[in-house]
Design an enzyme around this catalytic site. Structure first.
Site, PDB file in Angstrom:
ATOM      1  N   GLU A 127      -8.754  -2.414   6.464  1.00  0.00           N
ATOM      2  CA  GLU A 127      -7.801  -2.520   7.566  1.00  0.00           C
ATOM      3  C   GLU A 127      -8.331  -3.490   8.612  1.00  0.00           C
ATOM      4  O   GLU A 127      -9.496  -3.872   8.602  1.00  0.00           O
ATOM      5  CB  GLU A 127      -7.582  -1.143   8.241  1.00  0.00           C
ATOM      6  CG  GLU A 127      -7.153  -0.055   7.257  1.00  0.00           C
ATOM      7  CD  GLU A 127      -6.591   1.190   7.927  1.00  0.00           C
ATOM      8  OE1 GLU A 127      -6.169   1.101   9.108  1.00  0.00           O
ATOM      9  OE2 GLU A 127      -6.565   2.239   7.270  1.00  0.00           O
ATOM     10  N   ASP A 152     -11.378   2.337   7.203  1.00  0.00           N
ATOM     11  CA  ASP A 152     -10.943   3.715   7.425  1.00  0.00           C
ATOM     12  C   ASP A 152     -11.390   4.568   6.240  1.00  0.00           C
ATOM     13  O   ASP A 152     -10.657   4.763   5.271  1.00  0.00           O
ATOM     14  CB  ASP A 152      -9.417   3.725   7.584  1.00  0.00           C
ATOM     15  CG  ASP A 152      -8.863   5.127   7.802  1.00  0.00           C
ATOM     16  OD1 ASP A 152      -9.650   6.007   8.207  1.00  0.00           O
ATOM     17  OD2 ASP A 152      -7.663   5.330   7.565  1.00  0.00           O
ATOM     18  N   GLN A 175      -8.420  14.973   1.389  1.00  0.00           N
ATOM     19  CA  GLN A 175      -7.123  14.564   1.937  1.00  0.00           C
ATOM     20  C   GLN A 175      -5.962  15.199   1.169  1.00  0.00           C
ATOM     21  O   GLN A 175      -5.017  15.723   1.748  1.00  0.00           O
ATOM     22  CB  GLN A 175      -7.010  13.036   1.877  1.00  0.00           C
ATOM     23  CG  GLN A 175      -5.696  12.477   2.423  1.00  0.00           C
ATOM     24  CD  GLN A 175      -5.538  10.982   2.176  1.00  0.00           C
ATOM     25  OE1 GLN A 175      -6.107  10.425   1.235  1.00  0.00           O
ATOM     26  NE2 GLN A 175      -4.776  10.322   3.023  1.00  0.00           N
ATOM     27  N   HIS A 211       0.835  -1.206   0.000  1.00  0.00           N
ATOM     28  CA  HIS A 211       0.000   0.000   0.000  1.00  0.00           C
ATOM     29  C   HIS A 211       0.871   1.257   0.000  1.00  0.00           C
ATOM     30  O   HIS A 211       0.642   2.185  -0.792  1.00  0.00           O
ATOM     31  CB  HIS A 211      -0.934   0.003   1.206  1.00  0.00           C
ATOM     32  CG  HIS A 211      -1.704   1.282   1.356  1.00  0.00           C
ATOM     33  ND1 HIS A 211      -2.679   1.673   0.450  1.00  0.00           N
ATOM     34  CD2 HIS A 211      -1.626   2.279   2.277  1.00  0.00           C
ATOM     35  CE1 HIS A 211      -3.171   2.847   0.831  1.00  0.00           C
ATOM     36  NE2 HIS A 211      -2.552   3.240   1.927  1.00  0.00           N
TER      37      HIS A 211
HETATM   38 CA    CA Z   1      -5.745   4.275   7.065  1.00  0.00          CA
END
Ligand code: CA
Length: 422
Positions: free
Chosen positions: A208, A240, A247, A140
């Site tokens: 997650e 999440d 962001q 990731h």
């Molecule tokens: Ca995260």
């Protein structure tokens, strides 16, 4: 010491082979019915063991628990009794419900001690004091580095030395079943132009898992990788939620804020570390060598199969990712040791999320951002539509389980529907 229920064991309550909750699991949650207040519950097959009723019937004597530990809105009070007590409690439940166990099946158990899971609502299991999110999947971190920075130097220089993390927001962590509203915020759709305000156009998930802790040590002391297992109660699935456009505009220089803190979703059952012990596996070779406080011994990674499903409004499930918790570079012991190495204290019921769990292949990535590679490869759904990011009316479901020889230790699911912005 942890207590592992034998793989060959069975309960007198029949459990189908594909069920997430055989007697080897016995995960803890908070249940409620129209007639009964919140109580600790333990999942067994299609049933929930109502722990307050079990206590009242006198089956939990000689254990260090009071009625109030079970007749509680959260698991925290039970967890405050510590690792040994919680291991002993699971062992006691096994002795009661195993084939030939102390508790004999009788009609009056049903509707009192044993409730159908379908007849209870699952509540948020923890009163979460502090929530931390790590960034511990190498794939990731690499993918995000390739897409947003520099394909040649995708991993930042600190990544192989530090289990990178940040402090998140605990107040907006919600339980499976509760919908979210599409968040609004500032975005910068065109570089060098003024920002705009409105609902996010890039609503995303992050696949997650999270672990919750027992009471830690006083401020100023640290938990070592060797001690970490004694401070971890169990794990759940964790989504999440992330608004990528919000962001992207806000995260420099201090990191995640409004692109993350509008909601994170958890599955309602906490699967104990004891139940996960049989599924320990070796982790990746960590090269370069980590600093001594991050060294660990033994198998500290876990083989947990994970799935992400996008359910469209017509109820059709589309499997969009298959990953595995084994893809973590940094394990929980290293995360906890790093978190406390400066003397930071942890409390009972803190939640530590793993970071997005992406595998090595494109169908195992843990976010829409990676699955659709920054919007360049839309996902085709069964109803003929496409997604680059998520739409109003979409429901995201995450499921996970460890596969034993004839049983699975599962987490159930975390399910969240997206509603239009308010
Ligand atoms: Ca995260």
């Amino acid at each position: 010491m942890s207590y592992i229920i034998p793989a060959s064991a069975a309960s007198w309550i029949p459990v189908q082979p594909g069920n997430d909750f055989p007697v080897q699991n016995l995960p803890f949650g908070i249940v409620k019915t129209p007639a009964l207040p919140k109580s600790v519950g333990v999942a067994l097959g299609e049933y929930v063991i109502h722990m307050t009723a079990l206590f009242d019937a006198g089956y939990l004597k000689n254990l260090p628990f009071d009625r109030a530990d079970f007749a509680s809105d959260y698991l925290n009070q039970l967890m405050s009794k510590g690792k040994q007590a919680c291991s002993d409690l699971r062992k006691r439940l096994f002795e009661l419900f195993k084939v030939g166990g102390e508790l004999k099946e009788s009609a009056d158990l049903y509707g009192t001690i044993l409730l159908k899971q379908a007849d209870v609502t699952m509540e948020l299991p923890l009163r979460i004091g502090d929530y931390t999110d790590f960034y511990s999947s190498r794939e990731h971190a690499f993918n995000m580095g390739v897409m947003f920075r520099d394909p040649e130097n995708a991993l930042l220089p600190n990544w192989l030395h530090i289990p990178v993390g940040y402090h998140g927001r605990a107040s907006s962590i919600i339980v499976s079943g509760q919908p979210i509203y599409r968040p609004k915020g500032q975005q910068l759709p065109v570089e060098n132009q003024p920002p705009v305000f409105g609902p996010t156009k890039q609503l995303d998930i992050e696949l997650e898992m999270a672990f919750t802790t027992f009471q830690g040590k006083p401020l100023g002391e640290s938990i070592t990788t060797l001690e970490a297992d004694q401070y971890i109660f169990g794990m759940c699935l964790f989504n999440d939620w992330t608004a990528r456009d919000i962001q992207k505009w806000e995260y420099i220089p201090l990191g995640p804020f409004l692109g993350k803190n509008f909601a994170s979703s958890v599955s309602p059952w906490i699967v104990s570390l004891d139940a996960l012990e049989p599924f320990r596996i070796p982790g990746p070779v960590q090269e370069p060598k980590v600093l001594p406080y991050l060294e660990y011994s033994g198998n500290k990674h876990l083989d947990i199969k994970l799935e992400v499903i996008l359910e469209t409004e017509d109820g059709t499930e589309n499997l969009i990712s298959k990953s595995n918790y084994k893809h973590m570079y940094w394990n929980m012991n290293q995360q906890l040791a790093h978190h406390t190495v400066n003397g930071c204290n942890i409390n009972c019921g803190d939640l530590m999320a793993s970071g997005t769990i992406s595998g090595t292949t494109p169908d195992s990535f843990g976010s829409m951002m990676e699955l659709c590679w920054k919007g360049t490869k839309p996902i085709k759904l069964k109803d003929g539509s496409e997604r680059k990011f998520l739409q109003d009316g979409d429901t995201i479901i995450m499921r996970g389980y460890c596969q034993g020889e004839n049983f699975r230790v599962g987490f159930g699911e975390v399910r969240t529907k997206i509603l239009a912005a308010k």
